[in-house]
Design a protein around this motif. Structure first.
Motif, PDB file in Angstrom:
ATOM      1  N   ALA A  68     -42.668 -27.596 -26.266  1.00 50.35           N
ATOM      2  CA  ALA A  68     -43.081 -26.222 -26.564  1.00 50.35           C
ATOM      3  C   ALA A  68     -41.985 -25.225 -26.198  1.00 50.35           C
ATOM      4  O   ALA A  68     -41.836 -24.195 -26.850  1.00 50.35           O
ATOM      5  N   ARG A  69     -41.220 -25.539 -25.160  1.00 50.34           N
ATOM      6  CA  ARG A  69     -40.117 -24.663 -24.728  1.00 50.34           C
ATOM      7  C   ARG A  69     -38.825 -24.937 -25.485  1.00 50.34           C
ATOM      8  O   ARG A  69     -37.814 -24.267 -25.255  1.00 50.34           O
ATOM      9  N   GLY A  70     -38.839 -25.920 -26.361  1.00 50.17           N
ATOM     10  CA  GLY A  70     -37.641 -26.235 -27.142  1.00 50.17           C
ATOM     11  C   GLY A  70     -36.586 -26.993 -26.357  1.00 50.17           C
ATOM     12  O   GLY A  70     -35.420 -27.026 -26.759  1.00 50.17           O
ATOM     13  N   LEU A  71     -36.979 -27.648 -25.263  1.00 48.34           N
ATOM     14  CA  LEU A  71     -36.019 -28.378 -24.436  1.00 48.34           C
ATOM     15  C   LEU A  71     -35.906 -29.849 -24.844  1.00 48.34           C
ATOM     16  O   LEU A  71     -34.890 -30.483 -24.562  1.00 48.34           O
ATOM     17  N   ILE A  72     -36.957 -30.372 -25.473  1.00 45.55           N
ATOM     18  CA  ILE A  72     -36.886 -31.713 -26.049  1.00 45.55           C
ATOM     19  C   ILE A  72     -37.448 -31.648 -27.464  1.00 45.55           C
ATOM     20  O   ILE A  72     -38.190 -30.724 -27.797  1.00 45.55           O
ATOM     21  N   ALA A  73     -37.054 -32.613 -28.277  1.00 46.95           N
ATOM     22  CA  ALA A  73     -37.541 -32.686 -29.660  1.00 46.95           C
ATOM     23  C   ALA A  73     -38.010 -34.101 -29.938  1.00 46.95           C
ATOM     24  O   ALA A  73     -37.512 -35.067 -29.351  1.00 46.95           O
ATOM     25  N   ARG A  74     -38.953 -34.196 -30.829  1.00 51.12           N
ATOM     26  CA  ARG A  74     -39.566 -35.461 -31.237  1.00 51.12           C
ATOM     27  C   ARG A  74     -38.958 -35.858 -32.588  1.00 51.12           C
ATOM     28  O   ARG A  74     -38.802 -35.028 -33.465  1.00 51.12           O
ATOM     29  N   ALA A  75     -38.645 -37.142 -32.725  1.00 50.33           N
ATOM     30  CA  ALA A  75     -38.121 -37.655 -33.994  1.00 50.33           C
ATOM     31  C   ALA A  75     -38.792 -38.993 -34.285  1.00 50.33           C
ATOM     32  O   ALA A  75     -39.217 -39.685 -33.358  1.00 50.33           O
ATOM     33  N   PRO A  76     -38.903 -39.368 -35.555  1.00 46.10           N
ATOM     34  CA  PRO A  76     -39.510 -40.661 -35.884  1.00 46.10           C
ATOM     35  C   PRO A  76     -38.747 -41.807 -35.217  1.00 46.10           C
ATOM     36  O   PRO A  76     -37.527 -41.750 -35.070  1.00 46.10           O
ATOM     37  N   ASN A  77     -39.492 -42.816 -34.804  1.00 45.90           N
ATOM     38  CA  ASN A  77     -38.902 -44.004 -34.195  1.00 45.90           C
ATOM     39  C   ASN A  77     -38.736 -45.058 -35.277  1.00 45.90           C
ATOM     40  O   ASN A  77     -39.718 -45.628 -35.736  1.00 45.90           O
ATOM     41  N   GLU A  78     -37.512 -45.324 -35.649  1.00 42.97           N
ATOM     42  CA  GLU A  78     -37.228 -46.283 -36.726  1.00 42.97           C
ATOM     43  C   GLU A  78     -37.667 -47.702 -36.348  1.00 42.97           C
ATOM     44  O   GLU A  78     -38.030 -48.490 -37.204  1.00 42.97           O
ATOM     45  N   ARG A  79     -37.638 -48.022 -35.039  1.00 41.45           N
ATOM     46  CA  ARG A  79     -38.005 -49.370 -34.576  1.00 41.45           C
ATOM     47  C   ARG A  79     -39.511 -49.590 -34.586  1.00 41.45           C
ATOM     48  O   ARG A  79     -39.973 -50.712 -34.644  1.00 41.45           O
ATOM     49  N   ASP A  80     -40.286 -48.476 -34.450  1.00 39.41           N
ATOM     50  CA  ASP A  80     -41.744 -48.590 -34.344  1.00 39.41           C
ATOM     51  C   ASP A  80     -42.349 -47.339 -34.954  1.00 39.41           C
ATOM     52  O   ASP A  80     -42.301 -46.267 -34.351  1.00 39.41           O
ATOM     53  N   GLY A  81     -42.914 -47.466 -36.124  1.00 39.48           N
ATOM     54  CA  GLY A  81     -43.448 -46.311 -36.827  1.00 39.48           C
ATOM     55  C   GLY A  81     -44.625 -45.638 -36.138  1.00 39.48           C
ATOM     56  O   GLY A  81     -45.020 -44.541 -36.519  1.00 39.48           O
ATOM     57  N   ARG A  82     -45.206 -46.278 -35.120  1.00 40.71           N
ATOM     58  CA  ARG A  82     -46.363 -45.700 -34.425  1.00 40.71           C
ATOM     59  C   ARG A  82     -45.966 -44.732 -33.311  1.00 40.71           C
ATOM     60  O   ARG A  82     -46.800 -44.016 -32.794  1.00 40.71           O
ATOM     61  N   SER A  83     -44.704 -44.730 -32.915  1.00 40.18           N
ATOM     62  CA  SER A  83     -44.287 -43.855 -31.816  1.00 40.18           C
ATOM     63  C   SER A  83     -43.146 -42.954 -32.266  1.00 40.18           C
ATOM     64  O   SER A  83     -42.589 -43.129 -33.350  1.00 40.18           O
ATOM     65  N   HIS A  84     -42.837 -41.998 -31.414  1.00 39.93           N
ATOM     66  CA  HIS A  84     -41.732 -41.075 -31.666  1.00 39.93           C
ATOM     67  C   HIS A  84     -40.712 -41.206 -30.553  1.00 39.93           C
ATOM     68  O   HIS A  84     -41.050 -41.583 -29.430  1.00 39.93           O
ATOM     69  N   LEU A  85     -39.481 -40.861 -30.879  1.00 35.22           N
ATOM     70  CA  LEU A  85     -38.443 -40.794 -29.867  1.00 35.22           C
ATOM     71  C   LEU A  85     -38.322 -39.354 -29.395  1.00 35.22           C
ATOM     72  O   LEU A  85     -38.391 -38.418 -30.210  1.00 35.22           O
ATOM     73  N   LEU A  86     -38.167 -39.174 -28.111  1.00 33.50           N
ATOM     74  CA  LEU A  86     -37.975 -37.852 -27.525  1.00 33.50           C
ATOM     75  C   LEU A  86     -36.554 -37.758 -27.014  1.00 33.50           C
ATOM     76  O   LEU A  86     -36.042 -38.703 -26.405  1.00 33.50           O
ATOM     77  N   ALA A  87     -35.924 -36.632 -27.266  1.00 30.44           N
ATOM     78  CA  ALA A  87     -34.542 -36.429 -26.827  1.00 30.44           C
ATOM     79  C   ALA A  87     -34.352 -34.964 -26.448  1.00 30.44           C
ATOM     80  O   ALA A  87     -35.074 -34.083 -26.932  1.00 30.44           O
ATOM     81  N   LEU A  88     -33.376 -34.726 -25.578  1.00 32.06           N
ATOM     82  CA  LEU A  88     -33.041 -33.350 -25.220  1.00 32.06           C
ATOM     83  C   LEU A  88     -32.475 -32.639 -26.444  1.00 32.06           C
ATOM     84  O   LEU A  88     -31.703 -33.215 -27.212  1.00 32.06           O
ATOM     85  N   THR A  89     -32.861 -31.393 -26.613  1.00 30.05           N
ATOM     86  CA  THR A  89     -32.268 -30.541 -27.640  1.00 30.05           C
ATOM     87  C   THR A  89     -30.977 -29.956 -27.066  1.00 30.05           C
ATOM     88  O   THR A  89     -30.652 -30.179 -25.893  1.00 30.05           O
ATOM     89  N   ASP A  90     -30.265 -29.175 -27.850  1.00 32.05           N
ATOM     90  CA  ASP A  90     -29.079 -28.491 -27.328  1.00 32.05           C
ATOM     91  C   ASP A  90     -29.463 -27.603 -26.144  1.00 32.05           C
ATOM     92  O   ASP A  90     -28.768 -27.581 -25.132  1.00 32.05           O
ATOM     93  N   ALA A  91     -30.593 -26.892 -26.289  1.00 30.43           N
ATOM     94  CA  ALA A  91     -31.065 -26.039 -25.191  1.00 30.43           C
ATOM     95  C   ALA A  91     -31.429 -26.887 -23.970  1.00 30.43           C
ATOM     96  O   ALA A  91     -31.138 -26.510 -22.833  1.00 30.43           O
ATOM     97  N   GLY A  92     -32.041 -28.051 -24.205  1.00 29.68           N
ATOM     98  CA  GLY A  92     -32.388 -28.954 -23.115  1.00 29.68           C
ATOM     99  C   GLY A  92     -31.161 -29.491 -22.405  1.00 29.68           C
ATOM    100  O   GLY A  92     -31.116 -29.575 -21.172  1.00 29.68           O
ATOM    101  N   ARG A  93     -30.132 -29.843 -23.180  1.00 31.62           N
ATOM    102  CA  ARG A  93     -28.874 -30.323 -22.575  1.00 31.62           C
ATOM    103  C   ARG A  93     -28.210 -29.211 -21.770  1.00 31.62           C
ATOM    104  O   ARG A  93     -27.629 -29.459 -20.714  1.00 31.62           O
ATOM    105  N   ALA A  94     -28.322 -27.976 -22.237  1.00 34.80           N
ATOM    106  CA  ALA A  94     -27.737 -26.851 -21.497  1.00 34.80           C
ATOM    107  C   ALA A  94     -28.459 -26.647 -20.161  1.00 34.80           C
ATOM    108  O   ALA A  94     -27.817 -26.432 -19.126  1.00 34.80           O
ATOM    109  N   VAL A  95     -29.786 -26.715 -20.175  1.00 34.01           N
ATOM    110  CA  VAL A  95     -30.565 -26.588 -18.926  1.00 34.01           C
ATOM    111  C   VAL A  95     -30.244 -27.761 -18.006  1.00 34.01           C
ATOM    112  O   VAL A  95     -30.030 -27.586 -16.809  1.00 34.01           O
ATOM    113  N   HIS A  96     -30.197 -28.961 -18.557  1.00 32.71           N
ATOM    114  CA  HIS A  96     -29.863 -30.161 -17.786  1.00 32.71           C
ATOM    115  C   HIS A  96     -28.512 -29.979 -17.100  1.00 32.71           C
ATOM    116  O   HIS A  96     -28.356 -30.286 -15.909  1.00 32.71           O
ATOM    117  N   ALA A  97     -27.540 -29.466 -17.838  1.00 31.34           N
ATOM    118  CA  ALA A  97     -26.196 -29.264 -17.287  1.00 31.34           C
ATOM    119  C   ALA A  97     -26.189 -28.225 -16.166  1.00 31.34           C
ATOM    120  O   ALA A  97     -25.362 -28.302 -15.255  1.00 31.34           O
TER     121      ALA A  97
END
Length: 157
Positions: free
Chosen positions: A81-110
């Motif tokens: 909701a804060r735009g710090l992570i984003a959800r993307a389809p999981n190519e290995r398993d269509g039932r789940s999603h992959l979560l990853a840091l967004t650019d904003a999330g990587r900036a906060v992480h840094a």
């Protein structure tokens, strides 16, 4: 009254000491993350794991953090909701999603990582470098052993 070994006070029980120490350290760190970044401890754990490992499913995040799926789900929803992570389809398993840091999330992480390292340095300044390394090794061994124990093996003791 049963005879045998005297019962040790709770304060001497290692799991209790570990839990209290963990809670004290987590509270100290969480206060800083909340004040400076409006991030809860569970949210930071998710961000830290994603920062280290890259995209993961919620199930993988729960396993990596040893947190229940409900707090992981809440933390992921808040971070998304804060735009710090984003959800993307999981190519290995269509039932789940992959979560990853967004650019904003990587900036906060840094920005958080240097603070996290500074807090670690302050908290563990009472230990020498060798004691810190020994503590890391001991905690890793206890953690590994805890993962190998199950209810059935405990019943045999």
């Amino acid at each position: 009254m049963a005879s045998g070994a005297p019962i040790e006070p709770l304060a001497n029980f290692l799991p209790y000491q570990l839990s209290v120490a963990s809670n004290a350290v987590s509270a100290r760190i969480a206060e800083q993350y909340r004040k400076r970044f409006a991030i809860k401890t569970t949210e930071w754990r998710i961000m830290a794991v994603l920062g280290d490992s890259g995209a993961l499913t919620q199930r993988e995040l729960a396993r990596a953090t040893l947190m229940d799926k409900v707090p992981v789900n809440r933390a992921c929803s808040a971070l998304e909701a804060r735009g710090l992570i984003a959800r993307a389809p999981n190519e290995r398993d269509g039932r789940s999603h992959l979560l990853a840091l967004t650019d904003a999330g990587r900036a906060v992480h840094a920005r958080i990582m240097p603070l996290a390292m500074k807090i670690e340095e302050e908290l563990f300044s009472v230990l020498s470098a060798q004691e810190r390394e020994t503590m890391r090794e001991l905690l890793a061994r206890v953690r590994a052993n805890a993962g190998e124990l199950d209810a059935e093996s405990l019943a045999d003791h």
